[in-house]
Design a protein around this motif. Structure first.
Motif, mmCIF file in Angstrom:
data_model
loop_
_atom_site.group_PDB
_atom_site.id
_atom_site.type_symbol
_atom_site.label_atom_id
_atom_site.label_comp_id
_atom_site.label_asym_id
_atom_site.label_seq_id
_atom_site.Cartn_x
_atom_site.Cartn_y
_atom_site.Cartn_z
ATOM 1 N N ASN A 326 -129.202 -78.780 19.808
ATOM 2 C CA ASN A 326 -128.997 -79.284 21.166
ATOM 3 C C ASN A 326 -128.251 -78.297 22.048
ATOM 4 O O ASN A 326 -128.423 -78.280 23.267
ATOM 5 C CB ASN A 326 -128.221 -80.603 21.124
ATOM 6 C CG ASN A 326 -128.938 -81.680 20.344
ATOM 7 O OD1 ASN A 326 -128.568 -81.978 19.203
ATOM 8 N ND2 ASN A 326 -129.973 -82.271 20.910
ATOM 9 N N GLY A 327 -127.396 -77.497 21.444
ATOM 10 C CA GLY A 327 -126.620 -76.509 22.180
ATOM 11 C C GLY A 327 -126.038 -75.506 21.205
ATOM 12 O O GLY A 327 -125.963 -75.766 19.998
ATOM 13 N N ILE A 328 -125.629 -74.356 21.719
ATOM 14 C CA ILE A 328 -125.086 -73.324 20.840
ATOM 15 C C ILE A 328 -123.628 -73.030 21.168
ATOM 16 O O ILE A 328 -123.166 -73.242 22.297
ATOM 17 C CB ILE A 328 -125.900 -72.016 20.894
ATOM 18 C CG1 ILE A 328 -125.768 -71.350 22.273
ATOM 19 C CG2 ILE A 328 -127.348 -72.262 20.529
ATOM 20 C CD1 ILE A 328 -126.268 -69.910 22.295
ATOM 21 N N ALA A 329 -122.927 -72.574 20.155
ATOM 22 C CA ALA A 329 -121.601 -71.992 20.345
ATOM 23 C C ALA A 329 -121.791 -70.490 20.204
ATOM 24 O O ALA A 329 -122.090 -70.000 19.114
ATOM 25 C CB ALA A 329 -120.616 -72.517 19.317
ATOM 26 N N LEU A 330 -121.681 -69.762 21.297
ATOM 27 C CA LEU A 330 -121.896 -68.315 21.292
ATOM 28 C C LEU A 330 -120.580 -67.625 20.958
ATOM 29 O O LEU A 330 -119.583 -67.797 21.665
ATOM 30 C CB LEU A 330 -122.412 -67.853 22.650
ATOM 31 C CG LEU A 330 -122.902 -66.405 22.721
ATOM 32 C CD1 LEU A 330 -124.146 -66.211 21.857
ATOM 33 C CD2 LEU A 330 -123.208 -66.010 24.167
ATOM 34 N N THR A 331 -120.581 -66.861 19.865
ATOM 35 C CA THR A 331 -119.352 -66.245 19.381
ATOM 36 C C THR A 331 -119.378 -64.722 19.532
ATOM 37 O O THR A 331 -120.427 -64.117 19.705
ATOM 38 C CB THR A 331 -119.125 -66.586 17.896
ATOM 39 O OG1 THR A 331 -120.168 -65.980 17.111
ATOM 40 C CG2 THR A 331 -119.148 -68.087 17.666
ATOM 41 N N ALA A 383 -112.381 -60.527 26.195
ATOM 42 C CA ALA A 383 -111.491 -60.950 25.117
ATOM 43 C C ALA A 383 -110.422 -61.911 25.637
ATOM 44 O O ALA A 383 -109.705 -61.611 26.593
ATOM 45 C CB ALA A 383 -110.831 -59.739 24.474
ATOM 46 N N GLY A 384 -110.355 -63.061 25.007
ATOM 47 C CA GLY A 384 -109.339 -64.042 25.367
ATOM 48 C C GLY A 384 -109.666 -64.892 26.576
ATOM 49 O O GLY A 384 -108.859 -65.734 26.982
ATOM 50 N N ALA A 385 -110.834 -64.709 27.181
ATOM 51 C CA ALA A 385 -111.195 -65.510 28.359
ATOM 52 C C ALA A 385 -111.306 -66.989 27.989
ATOM 53 O O ALA A 385 -111.839 -67.338 26.933
ATOM 54 C CB ALA A 385 -112.512 -65.021 28.942
ATOM 55 N N VAL A 410 -125.645 -73.079 26.288
ATOM 56 C CA VAL A 410 -124.384 -72.748 25.636
ATOM 57 C C VAL A 410 -123.431 -73.918 25.822
ATOM 58 O O VAL A 410 -123.097 -74.289 26.943
ATOM 59 C CB VAL A 410 -123.779 -71.461 26.222
ATOM 60 C CG1 VAL A 410 -122.339 -71.270 25.730
ATOM 61 C CG2 VAL A 410 -124.623 -70.257 25.839
ATOM 62 N N ALA A 411 -123.000 -74.510 24.708
ATOM 63 C CA ALA A 411 -122.048 -75.621 24.763
ATOM 64 C C ALA A 411 -120.614 -75.114 24.649
ATOM 65 O O ALA A 411 -119.687 -75.698 25.205
ATOM 66 C CB ALA A 411 -122.332 -76.619 23.645
ATOM 67 N N MET A 412 -120.454 -74.014 23.911
ATOM 68 C CA MET A 412 -119.140 -73.410 23.719
ATOM 69 C C MET A 412 -119.289 -71.900 23.709
ATOM 70 O O MET A 412 -120.310 -71.385 23.262
ATOM 71 C CB MET A 412 -118.505 -73.883 22.397
ATOM 72 C CG MET A 412 -118.361 -75.377 22.264
ATOM 73 S SD MET A 412 -117.867 -75.871 20.570
ATOM 74 C CE MET A 412 -116.203 -75.216 20.523
ATOM 75 N N LEU A 413 -118.257 -71.214 24.182
ATOM 76 C CA LEU A 413 -118.268 -69.749 24.208
ATOM 77 C C LEU A 413 -116.959 -69.257 23.634
ATOM 78 O O LEU A 413 -115.878 -69.601 24.117
ATOM 79 C CB LEU A 413 -118.443 -69.250 25.645
ATOM 80 C CG LEU A 413 -118.600 -67.745 25.853
ATOM 81 C CD1 LEU A 413 -119.865 -67.241 25.178
ATOM 82 C CD2 LEU A 413 -118.632 -67.420 27.347
ATOM 83 N N SER A 414 -117.050 -68.463 22.551
ATOM 84 C CA SER A 414 -115.857 -67.960 21.875
ATOM 85 C C SER A 414 -115.618 -66.516 22.274
ATOM 86 O O SER A 414 -116.519 -65.683 22.189
ATOM 87 C CB SER A 414 -116.032 -68.066 20.360
ATOM 88 O OG SER A 414 -114.976 -67.428 19.683
ATOM 89 N N THR A 415 -114.383 -66.206 22.676
ATOM 90 C CA THR A 415 -114.081 -64.865 23.173
ATOM 91 C C THR A 415 -113.033 -64.133 22.340
ATOM 92 O O THR A 415 -112.586 -63.049 22.726
ATOM 93 C CB THR A 415 -113.603 -64.936 24.636
ATOM 94 O OG1 THR A 415 -112.475 -65.819 24.715
ATOM 95 C CG2 THR A 415 -114.712 -65.459 25.535
ATOM 96 N N ARG A 419 -108.517 -69.822 18.185
ATOM 97 C CA ARG A 419 -109.221 -71.054 18.545
ATOM 98 C C ARG A 419 -109.023 -71.437 20.012
ATOM 99 O O ARG A 419 -109.889 -72.078 20.620
ATOM 100 C CB ARG A 419 -108.795 -72.196 17.626
ATOM 101 C CG ARG A 419 -107.374 -72.654 17.767
ATOM 102 C CD ARG A 419 -106.952 -73.568 16.623
ATOM 103 N NE ARG A 419 -107.907 -74.634 16.370
ATOM 104 C CZ ARG A 419 -107.892 -75.792 17.006
ATOM 105 N NH1 ARG A 419 -107.000 -76.007 17.955
ATOM 106 N NH2 ARG A 419 -108.757 -76.724 16.715
ATOM 107 N N VAL A 420 -107.888 -71.038 20.621
ATOM 108 C CA VAL A 420 -107.646 -71.399 22.017
ATOM 109 C C VAL A 420 -108.505 -70.578 22.973
ATOM 110 O O VAL A 420 -108.687 -70.963 24.132
ATOM 111 C CB VAL A 420 -106.154 -71.241 22.382
ATOM 112 C CG1 VAL A 420 -105.323 -72.271 21.635
ATOM 113 C CG2 VAL A 420 -105.664 -69.831 22.095
ATOM 114 N N ASP A 421 -109.019 -69.449 22.490
ATOM 115 C CA ASP A 421 -109.846 -68.599 23.344
ATOM 116 C C ASP A 421 -111.295 -69.072 23.276
ATOM 117 O O ASP A 421 -112.176 -68.425 22.716
ATOM 118 C CB ASP A 421 -109.725 -67.131 22.920
ATOM 119 C CG ASP A 421 -108.327 -66.592 23.148
ATOM 120 O OD1 ASP A 421 -107.627 -67.131 24.021
ATOM 121 O OD2 ASP A 421 -107.936 -65.643 22.444
#
Length: 431
Positions: A326-331, A383-385, A410-415, A419-421
Motif C-alpha cells: 500500500n505504501g513504502i518506507a524509503l530508507t 541527513a537528519g531531515a 511514500v508513507a515514510m521517509l528515513s534520513t 528513529r527520530v529522523d
C-alpha cells in the motif's frame, strides 16, 4: 484497529530494523512470520543497540507481546543464545513477553551440517550463497512431512519414532556423500539440552492472535529478508527457502488474510544484494564502492559485504504488485547526498526487446541490460531531515519520481539510522 505487515521490497537489508522498531512502539503484538536466524537487523533504542536475528522486534519493548509464528524455522540453540544476549543487556524475555507457535519446525545440527556440505560441494557458479545455518534443509523436512516441531519437545515419548523417520532420509544422503551418519541418540541429546527452556514459550499461536485481534489489539507482522528472495517470486534459485512476500504473514501466523489492513514495503533509495544471483543494476566500480562505504553495507548477522547499485524501479514495482504493498518506507536517502547525478532503472532490454519486469528464467536474468533514466543529484544534505521542507528540491523530485515509477506512495521517509529522523506521510496504523 489496523494490522500492518512489513516486508522488504528488494533483496533484503533495506533498513527494516529502524522502521519496524518505530512501528512496534505503536503495536500491541509483533509477529515474526517466516525465515530463520539467517537474517536480522539492529535496533537502536535510547542509544543502546540490540542485534536481533530470530526474535521479533517487539521483544525489546516493555508491554509488547512478541510471537514467533509457525512459518518460522526455529533453531532452539540460537533462540536461547539470543535470549541470553538480551538478558545481558537488561532485557528479560519471559513466557509472558514471548510466545512460539507449537507447530513451528525446528532446525537441528543435522540441518546445519547438511547445509554446509551441500554449499561447499557446489561448483563456484552453482553456489547459492546460503548462510549455512540450516534454514533450507529444515524447510525441506517441513515440506517432506518429517520435521521435528516445537510441540514434539512437550511430547517427549513420541520423539524416538519421529527421529527414526527423519534419519531414514538424511542418513542415506550422508552416506551418499561419504559422511558419518547421525544416530538417534545424538538428536535426542541435542533436544534434551533445550527442551526445558523452549517448552514454556510454546503456544497455540493462531488462537492467541485471533483473541488479541478481537480484543482490538494492533498487530504488526514482521518479515525477514526481501520479496526478491521469495522461494516462488524471487530470483530463483538464488533465493531463500521460504515465502517472503506479504501473503505469507497470514499463512505463517495462522491469522486469516482479512485481518491484514496495510502492507508497508521497506525500500532502500538504491539497491543492494548479499550472496550470489542476478543483479541488473549492480555497479562494481566507483559508484558501487561509494554506496557501500557511505551506506555501511555489511550484513547484521553475517557481516558479509553487500553488492551495491542504482535503484531498480522495475524490480520494486514488481514486488509492489506481488505483495500488495500500500505504501513504502524509503530508507537511506541520505546515502545519495553529494552525487552529481543519480540513475534509476526503469526497465530492461533482453535480446532487443524492452521489458518492464524481471523475467523468471535465470538465464534470461543474466542477459538483461538495464534501461536508465538519469536525474540530477543534490548538493545539500538530507541527513537528519524530519520534514519535506528540510529536503533539497532535487531530493524531493527524486522521491516523487520513484513514487511514479513503482506505482506506490511514500508513507515514510528515513534520513538517518536514528528513529527520530523520519518523515511521516501516513502512519500505517492509522485507523
Amino acid at each position: 484497529m489496523a494490522n500492518v505487515v512489513v516486508v522488504g521490497s528488494q533483496w533484503g537489508d533495506e533498513g527494516k530494523g529502524k522502521i519496524v522498531d518505530w512501528l512496534s512502539e505503536r503495536a500491541d503484538v509483533v509477529v515474526r512470520f517466516q525465515g530463520g536466524h539467517n537474517a536480522g537487523h539492529t535496533l537502536v533504542i535510547d542509544g543502546v543497540s540490540y542485534k536481533l536475528s530470530l526474535l521479533p522486534s517487539g521483544v525489546v519493548r516493555a508491554g509488547k507481546l512478541a510471537i514467533i509464528g509457525n512459518g518460522v524455522v526455529l533453531d532452539p540453540h540460537a533462540l536461547i543464545a539470543e535470549i541470553d544476549r538480551l538478558a545481558e543487556q537488561g532485557v528479560k524475555v519471559t513466557p509472558d513477553s514471548l510466545r512460539i507457535a507449537d507447530n513451528a519446525a525446528l532446525i537441528l545440527s543435522l540441518h546445519r551440517r547438511l547445509d554446509g556440505l551441500r554449499e561447499n560441494a557446489a561448483a563456484p557458479g552453482a553456489k547459492i550463497g546460503t548462510t549455512q545455518r540450516g534454514i533450507g534443509p529444515a524447510y525441506e523436512d517441513k515440506v517432506g512431512r518429517r520435521a521435528i516441531r516445537v510441540m514434539d519437545l512437550a511430547e517427549w515419548e513420541t520423539l524416538p519414532g519421529k527421529i527414526d523417520r527423519l534419519l531414514v532420509h538424511h542418513n542415506a544422503l550422508l552416506k551418499g556423500l561419504g559422511e558419518k551418519e547421525v544416530t538417534p541418540e545424538e538428536i535426542l541429546a541435542e533436544l534434551e539440552d533445550v527442551r526445558e527452556r523452549v517448552v514454556p514459550y510454546c503456544d497455540t499461536v493462531w488462537a492467541l492472535l485471533e483473541k488479541r485481534r478481537r480484543a482490538g489489539d494492533r498487530i504488526l507482522f514482521e518479515g525477514a529478508q526481501g520479496a526478491l528472495l521469495d522461494i516462488d517470486h524471487g530470483t530463483y534459485p538464488y533465493v531463500t527457502s521460504s515465502n517472503t512476500v506479504a501473503g505469507q504473514a497470514a499463512t505463517g501466523s495462522g491469522l486469516g488474510p482479512s485481518a491484514i489492513d496495510y502492507v508497508l514495503g521497506i525500500t532502500k533509495a538504491y539497491t543492494t544484494r548479499v550472496g550470489e544471483g542476478p543483479f541488473p543494476t549492480e555497479d562494481d566500480g566507483e559508484v558501487g564502492n561509494f554506496l557501500g562505504e557511505r551506506g555501511r553495507e555489511f550484513g547484521t548477522v553475517t557481516g558479509r559485504k553487500r553488492r551495491c547499485g542504482w535503484f531498480d524501479a522495475a524490480l520494486v514495482r514488481q514486488t509492489v504488485k506481488v505483495s500488495g504493498i500500500n505504501g513504502i518506507a524509503l530508507t537511506k536517502l541520505d546515502v545519495l547526498d553529494g552525487l552529481k547525478e543519480i540513475k534509476v532503472c526503469v526497465g530492461y532490454e533482453l535480446d532487443g526487446e524492452r521489458l518492464s519486469f524481471l523475467p523468471a528464467g535465470a538465464a534470461a536474468q543474466t542477459r538483461l541490460t538495464p534501461v536508465y533514466e538519469t536525474m540530477p543529484g543534490w548538493a545539500g544534505s538530507t541527513a537528519g531531515a524530519r520534514s519535506w521542507a528540510e529536503l533539497p528540491a532535487e531530493a524531493v523530485k527524486y522521491v516523487r519520481r520513484i513514487e511514479e515509477l513503482i506505482e506506490a506512495p511514500v508513507a515514510m521517509l528515513s534520513t538517518s539510522p536514528e528513529r527520530v529522523d523520519t518523515i511521516l506521510v501516513r502512519d500505517p496504523f492509522q485507523d
